[in-house]
Design a protein around this motif. Structure first.
Motif, PDB file in Angstrom:
ATOM      1  N   LEU A 140      30.143 -42.979  21.722  1.00 41.23           N
ATOM      2  CA  LEU A 140      30.808 -43.376  20.463  1.00 41.23           C
ATOM      3  C   LEU A 140      30.475 -42.452  19.300  1.00 41.23           C
ATOM      4  CD1 LEU A 140      30.451 -47.254  20.240  1.00 41.23           C
ATOM      5  CD2 LEU A 140      32.559 -45.964  19.948  1.00 41.23           C
ATOM      6  N   ARG A 141      29.375 -41.770  19.382  1.00 45.30           N
ATOM      7  CA  ARG A 141      28.834 -41.045  18.231  1.00 45.30           C
ATOM      8  C   ARG A 141      29.825 -40.080  17.569  1.00 45.30           C
ATOM      9  NH1 ARG A 141      23.005 -38.009  18.213  1.00 45.30           N
ATOM     10  NH2 ARG A 141      24.264 -36.187  18.604  1.00 45.30           N
ATOM     11  N   PRO A 142      30.555 -39.243  18.336  1.00 43.03           N
ATOM     12  CA  PRO A 142      31.501 -38.343  17.660  1.00 43.03           C
ATOM     13  C   PRO A 142      32.552 -39.097  16.858  1.00 43.03           C
ATOM     14  CG  PRO A 142      31.249 -37.748  19.984  1.00 43.03           C
ATOM     15  CD  PRO A 142      30.527 -39.044  19.789  1.00 43.03           C
ATOM     16  N   ARG A 143      32.999 -40.248  17.365  1.00 42.65           N
ATOM     17  CA  ARG A 143      34.002 -41.041  16.617  1.00 42.65           C
ATOM     18  C   ARG A 143      33.389 -41.666  15.378  1.00 42.65           C
ATOM     19  NH1 ARG A 143      36.817 -45.303  19.946  1.00 42.65           N
ATOM     20  NH2 ARG A 143      38.186 -45.335  18.141  1.00 42.65           N
ATOM     21  N   LEU A 144      32.136 -42.066  15.466  1.00 50.13           N
ATOM     22  CA  LEU A 144      31.463 -42.651  14.306  1.00 50.13           C
ATOM     23  C   LEU A 144      31.288 -41.592  13.215  1.00 50.13           C
ATOM     24  CD1 LEU A 144      28.731 -44.744  16.187  1.00 50.13           C
ATOM     25  CD2 LEU A 144      30.870 -45.582  15.199  1.00 50.13           C
ATOM     26  N   ILE A 179      24.595 -44.151   7.362  1.00 48.61           N
ATOM     27  CA  ILE A 179      25.713 -43.973   6.442  1.00 48.61           C
ATOM     28  C   ILE A 179      26.436 -42.717   6.921  1.00 48.61           C
ATOM     29  CG2 ILE A 179      26.403 -43.726   4.009  1.00 48.61           C
ATOM     30  CD1 ILE A 179      24.473 -45.983   4.071  1.00 48.61           C
ATOM     31  N   VAL A 180      27.721 -42.824   7.213  1.00 47.56           N
ATOM     32  CA  VAL A 180      28.455 -41.651   7.717  1.00 47.56           C
ATOM     33  C   VAL A 180      28.448 -40.567   6.632  1.00 47.56           C
ATOM     34  CG1 VAL A 180      30.701 -40.773   8.470  1.00 47.56           C
ATOM     35  CG2 VAL A 180      29.919 -43.045   9.216  1.00 47.56           C
ATOM     36  N   ARG A 208      22.865 -31.032   9.338  1.00 49.17           N
ATOM     37  CA  ARG A 208      22.672 -31.721  10.623  1.00 49.17           C
ATOM     38  C   ARG A 208      22.720 -33.209  10.304  1.00 49.17           C
ATOM     39  NH1 ARG A 208      22.004 -31.269  15.579  1.00 49.17           N
ATOM     40  NH2 ARG A 208      20.510 -32.478  16.785  1.00 49.17           N
ATOM     41  N   PHE A 209      23.842 -33.847  10.643  1.00 49.25           N
ATOM     42  CA  PHE A 209      24.087 -35.245  10.257  1.00 49.25           C
ATOM     43  C   PHE A 209      23.918 -35.370   8.736  1.00 49.25           C
ATOM     44  CE2 PHE A 209      22.320 -35.198  14.611  1.00 49.25           C
ATOM     45  CZ  PHE A 209      23.503 -35.451  15.268  1.00 49.25           C
ATOM     46  N   GLN A 210      23.023 -36.245   8.258  1.00 44.42           N
ATOM     47  CA  GLN A 210      22.890 -36.424   6.803  1.00 44.42           C
ATOM     48  C   GLN A 210      21.857 -35.465   6.198  1.00 44.42           C
ATOM     49  OE1 GLN A 210      21.342 -38.133   9.185  1.00 44.42           O
ATOM     50  NE2 GLN A 210      20.578 -40.075   8.411  1.00 44.42           N
ATOM     51  N   GLU A 211      21.232 -34.638   7.048  1.00 45.58           N
ATOM     52  CA  GLU A 211      20.211 -33.724   6.513  1.00 45.58           C
ATOM     53  C   GLU A 211      20.847 -32.387   6.158  1.00 45.58           C
ATOM     54  OE1 GLU A 211      17.049 -33.590   9.376  1.00 45.58           O
ATOM     55  OE2 GLU A 211      16.780 -35.766   9.226  1.00 45.58           O
ATOM     56  N   ILE A 212      20.608 -31.926   4.918  1.00 49.42           N
ATOM     57  CA  ILE A 212      21.215 -30.662   4.486  1.00 49.42           C
ATOM     58  C   ILE A 212      20.152 -29.771   3.851  1.00 49.42           C
ATOM     59  CG2 ILE A 212      23.551 -31.588   4.130  1.00 49.42           C
ATOM     60  CD1 ILE A 212      22.937 -31.773   1.136  1.00 49.42           C
ATOM     61  N   ASP A 213      20.417 -28.468   3.935  1.00 50.06           N
ATOM     62  CA  ASP A 213      19.650 -27.541   3.097  1.00 50.06           C
ATOM     63  C   ASP A 213      20.567 -26.392   2.737  1.00 50.06           C
ATOM     64  OD1 ASP A 213      19.723 -25.864   5.275  1.00 50.06           O
ATOM     65  OD2 ASP A 213      17.619 -26.112   5.793  1.00 50.06           O
TER      66      ASP A 213
END
Ligand SMILES: C[S@@+](CC[C@H](N)C(=O)[O-])C[C@H]1O[C@@H](n2cnc3c(N)ncnc32)[C@H](O)[C@@H]1O
Length: 287
Positions: A140-144, A179-180, A208-213
């Motif tokens: 499901l993860r890619p759809r989420l 949180i998407v 990477r998902f919610q982590e950014i730099d």
């Protein structure tokens, strides 16, 4: 550690293992053929906690993937005032859910669909709830991740592997909230009107998902990190140090919203009485 604390932690751990074993090992309670996940209901107190952690309210549309006896959609409507949809492959559980919705007097706010969760349009959801198995979560993860940024996903017992939850609460079970995140990776160009004049910035974000730099260039000259970068759904914030005037260096605090290939908001330069606030807008110029 006190004896009571040791006992209660052990008890909680055993309880969780037992539930997990039931979920993994037991055959579906009413199904004629194996579904992706057997029917094991979520304890009502954990249902309440899932919806509380997801901050569900009257403006939400909650979709429970694999809704069992309908307790999550019904609770979302009855206790939190939301509209809700349950998707379930077992027809008997659908009948039971509809009857429970009538008894709870929420049948006008809750719908149940007898269909495969993998074939269900989930794009309208503001909140997704699920109690499924790790392999199903993985599928499901890619759809989420493709849901509208800011959509909340809440699950218990099983997580989404290396997509770390934004929040984890343990009350009987581990309840996870994600949180998407908006998709922000790429090269961005930004113009900001600062007191000293217009300034061009270019910055590159990795995600990477919610982590950014990220790394910024001011007027194409100086490379500097983006400090304290944060992404919360479509909300983004980061700090740059404005070094254009060596005698008057100051931090620029950016706060904005992402919408596709643009982001905009307000930036504050400096702190306390010396601060000024300006508007900013950036567009994505490369991937
Ligand atoms: C562990 S139970 C959770 C029930 C409910 N969400 C709860 O938390 O109480 C998982 C449910 O998913 C249903 N299910 C399994 N595979 C499914 C699929 N592909 N599409 C829809 N429902 C499915 C099962 O019949 C079962 O009722």
């Amino acid at each position: 550690m006190s004896g009571i604390a040791t006992f209660s932690r052990r008890t909680a751990a055993l309880y969780c293992c037992a539930c997990t074993a039931v979920l993994i090992l037991s055959p579906p309670a009413t199904a004629q053929f194996p579904f992706d996940v057997p029917y094991v209901p979520t304890p009502q107190v954990v249902v309440d906690e899932m919806l509380r952690v997801a901050n569900v309210g009257p403006r939400d549309f909650v979709i429970d993937l694999g809704s069992g006896d309908g307790r999550i959609p019904i609770t979302a409507a009855k206790k939190f005032g939301a509209r809700a949809l349950g998707v379930e492959l077992d027809e008997h559980l659908i009948f039971q859910s509809e009857e429970s919705a009538r008894q709870a007097a929420v049948e006008d706010r809750v719908t149940f669909l007898h269909q495969d969760l993998f074939k269900t349009d989930i794009s309208r959801a503001t909140v997704i709830t699920m109690y499924l198995l790790p392999a199903v979560n993985r599928r499901l993860r890619p759809r989420l991740l493709d849901l509208k940024p800011g959509t909340r996903i809440v699950a218990h017992d099983f997580d989404l592997e290396d997509w770390k939850p934004d929040r984890k609460v343990t009350i009987r079970k581990n309840v996870f909230l994600w949180i998407v995140p908006a998709k922000v990776a790429g090269r961005w160009r930004m113009r900001v009107m600062l007191p000293g004049g217009e300034r061009d910035f270019e910055f590159e974000l990795r995600q990477r998902f919610q982590e950014i730099d990220g790394l910024a260039r001011v007027e194409g000259r100086i490379a500097a990190p983006l400090w304290e970068p944060k992404l919360d759904g479509e909300r983004i914030s980061f700090i740059m140090v404005d070094t254009a005037d060596a005698d008057n260096e100051a931090s620029l605090y950016f706060l904005g919203r992402v919408g596709g290939n643009a982001m905009e908001g307000e930036a504050r330069r400096g702190v306390g009485k010396a601060q000024t606030t300006v508007k900013w807008r950036a567009v994505r110029v490369g991937s």
